[in-house]
Design a protein around this motif. Sequence first.
Motif: not given
Lengths: 432, 151
Positions: A267, A269-270, A274, A278-281, A304, A326
């Motif tokens: 994620d 941000q955090t 993930v 699930e989508e993320g970097e 993802r 991002t």
Amino acid sequence: MYWEKEIETMPREKLEAMQVERLKATLRQAAKSPHYGRLYKETGFNPDDFKSLADVPKLPLTTKDDLRENWPYGFLAVPREELVRMHSSSGTTGRATVIFHTAGDLNAWTNLVARCMYMTGVRKSDVFQNMMTYGLFTGGLGFHYGAERIGCLVIPAGAGNSKRQIQLMQDFETTVIHIIPSYALHLYSVFEELKVDPRKDTKVKIAFVGAEPHTEKTRRKIEEFYGWKAFNSYGLSEMNGPGVAFECPCQNGLHIWEDSFLVEIIDPQTLQPVPDGEEGELVMTTLRREGMPILRYRTKDLTRILPGPCECGRTHRRIERFKGRTDDMMILKGVNIFPIQIEKKLMEIPGVGTNFQIVLERKGFNDEMIVKVEVAQEFFDGDLLKLERLQRRITEELKGDILITPKVELVEPGSLPKSEGKAVRVIDNRKD
Amino acid sequence: MIVHQISVFAENKPGQLARLTRILGKEKVNIRATTIATTATFGVINLIVDDPQKAIKAIKKDGMMVTTKEVIAVIIEDKPGGLDRLTQMLFKENINVNNAYGFVLDSWKTAVFVVEVDDIARAQKLIEKAGFKTLDDDALSAVEPFHYVKY
């Protein structure tokens, strides 16, 4: 069907055990570099504390800024005389990140590109025409070496010169090409102009399209136009370049080579991982690099992991076609451009006002960058020639920096939206 | 004498001229002459008006980029060869004209030719020495084209 059957179809458990071993070695190797050496010391990290993949989130993340701050040699884990090659992410001043390779690194990279190409059906008897820019950009030499490793006849055609490209395809019976997607779409009009039918008059059957984000629709269009099979390629110079992830004949996601890279989706941000699906970097760690190991590199690319095994039998997980980034990096004609580069250059030019805006358009098959620039109030004295000179100067200076000729438009002060966030600066109107 | 020409920067797109004339109309500024020079994406609108100060204030308030430039408004005869007399003289004195435009004051009698030059002081001296009359802002403001004040 497989370039390295044992590795490509390795059971997950065994593959993960291999990753742990290679990661341990990488962590020890990274300690030799000034950057990671310092980081380990400051944080009290000991490579020997790393026991399993569950410990990965404890490892430090690396960003493009880290690479820039340690430019040029701060990430080197070997003496400089061990290096045999350098590449740069984009040829721009000030923002370039440089990646170095030892002979061993090059060998491993070449093998990965060969594995990708072989996976799509390329064999020793093929003629490979590489229609990519050679030089600092990894897409040219990366594929060149990979194809030679398979044993193809390689035509290092380079980018551009459409008519010659088509002539080469016909003269030497090219069967496989490597091309930027927007250029592939453009080239079709040249085929039509020359009255050459790519289906009948050439022997091309496979096209690798990469170096530029593109949609599934664009790929299907390329396949429809030409009758080629088009395979999506993903890579970034920090992780070698091409050969990182590639589509198999199933054309459903890109296998990312987990024997050579540790893959995480986080994620943004955090910064927490993930689960698959699930989508993320995308975050990657080199597992085999000796010259310049990079730990948990934040690619800024959003994607993802596609859950579940692939029909092709390869156990290496697949990532989905990229959703975006991002950060505010733009990719145009294969060149990476950050709005900050344009801003920096513009602010050096007298006569430029406070605001600017970048508009990306797709004109026919060509991507175009329009830079709208507010004129400084005090610069305006009613002289049209002076304004034209300013417009020309901006065009030239930007071209020198971003390597693409933008269309510069001068606008009234106050007419552009005030920049409250960087995203406002860029309007991407490129659609299929 | 010197006249103040107003130059307004405008993007080359529909509505820009209408925006400007709306401002001037509302302020009751009278336009004496106008020219537009454009490139593909932007241009400069040059205006001679009866009250430059008032015009500039209003245009600025509306947010358009405006500047003034000193130009020479030369009175010439409105007949064949009238302009030629002036331009031959400018040529002889090696005065380069960067921009120029004209308007008729009294049909078949007098016209005004507005010229933009680099060395305005020298040009003005030579023009007047050659026997031409020039206008200043006040005179221009008083001029009523086609009706008429005698000079």
